[in-house]
Design a protein around this motif. Sequence first.
Motif, short mmCIF file in Angstrom:
data_model
loop_
_atom_site.label_atom_id
_atom_site.label_comp_id
_atom_site.label_asym_id
_atom_site.label_seq_id
_atom_site.Cartn_x
_atom_site.Cartn_y
_atom_site.Cartn_z
N ILE A 95 0.83 -1.20 0.00
CA ILE A 95 0.00 0.00 0.00
C ILE A 95 0.87 1.25 0.00
O ILE A 95 0.54 2.24 -0.68
CB ILE A 95 -0.97 -0.03 1.19
N ARG A 96 1.95 1.23 0.73
CA ARG A 96 2.83 2.40 0.78
C ARG A 96 3.29 2.81 -0.61
O ARG A 96 3.38 3.99 -0.93
CB ARG A 96 4.04 2.14 1.67
N ASP B 210 -3.91 -12.68 -0.98
CA ASP B 210 -3.22 -11.40 -0.80
C ASP B 210 -4.16 -10.22 -1.06
O ASP B 210 -4.04 -9.18 -0.41
CB ASP B 210 -1.99 -11.31 -1.71
N GLN B 211 -5.10 -10.38 -1.98
CA GLN B 211 -6.10 -9.33 -2.22
C GLN B 211 -6.88 -9.04 -0.94
O GLN B 211 -7.12 -7.87 -0.60
CB GLN B 211 -7.07 -9.74 -3.32
N VAL B 212 -7.27 -10.09 -0.23
CA VAL B 212 -8.03 -9.93 1.02
C VAL B 212 -7.16 -9.23 2.07
O VAL B 212 -7.61 -8.31 2.76
CB VAL B 212 -8.54 -11.29 1.53
N VAL C 31 -5.80 6.41 -4.24
CA VAL C 31 -5.10 5.18 -3.83
C VAL C 31 -6.03 3.98 -4.01
O VAL C 31 -5.62 2.94 -4.53
CB VAL C 31 -4.58 5.27 -2.38
N THR C 32 -7.28 4.13 -3.61
CA THR C 32 -8.26 3.04 -3.77
C THR C 32 -8.38 2.65 -5.24
O THR C 32 -8.40 1.45 -5.57
CB THR C 32 -9.63 3.46 -3.20
N ALA C 33 -8.45 3.63 -6.12
CA ALA C 33 -8.55 3.35 -7.56
C ALA C 33 -7.31 2.62 -8.07
O ALA C 33 -7.42 1.66 -8.84
CB ALA C 33 -8.75 4.65 -8.33
N GLN C 34 -6.13 3.05 -7.63
CA GLN C 34 -4.89 2.40 -8.07
C GLN C 34 -4.81 0.96 -7.55
O GLN C 34 -4.38 0.05 -8.27
CB GLN C 34 -3.67 3.20 -7.60
N LYS D 16 -5.27 -5.03 -8.70
CA LYS D 16 -5.79 -6.20 -7.98
C LYS D 16 -5.38 -7.54 -8.62
O LYS D 16 -5.07 -8.49 -7.92
CB LYS D 16 -7.31 -6.09 -7.91
N ALA D 17 -5.34 -7.57 -9.92
CA ALA D 17 -5.05 -8.82 -10.63
C ALA D 17 -3.63 -9.32 -10.38
O ALA D 17 -3.36 -10.51 -10.58
CB ALA D 17 -5.28 -8.65 -12.12
#
Length: 91
Positions: free
Chosen positions: A33-34, A74-76, A59-62, A67-68
């Motif tokens: 996330i950083r 790891d997504q969770v 950040v949420t959009a990025q 995600k893929a």
Amino acid sequence: MVTFANLSELYLHFDQLAEHDADADTLFASSYIRGFVSLVASETGDESQPLSSQLAASVTAQLSKAKAELSPQDQVIVSNYWQSLLTSFSL
């Protein structure tokens, strides 16, 4: 709930996780996330900028676009950690 006044404090939190014996999932999610926070923040201001709703949305959009590249597990992990950080942003 941990809150941060600005981006510098959030970065400090990320840096201190290893010192506080955070688990491997937290260390993974925080470093992942950083990278996105740093990317978005460099486009919108400096490290003293507040944690705004605009920064959070970007950040949420990025994270959603990337995600893929993560396994479902790891997504969770990343999603849950990001959700816990969102409480620090001025939404």
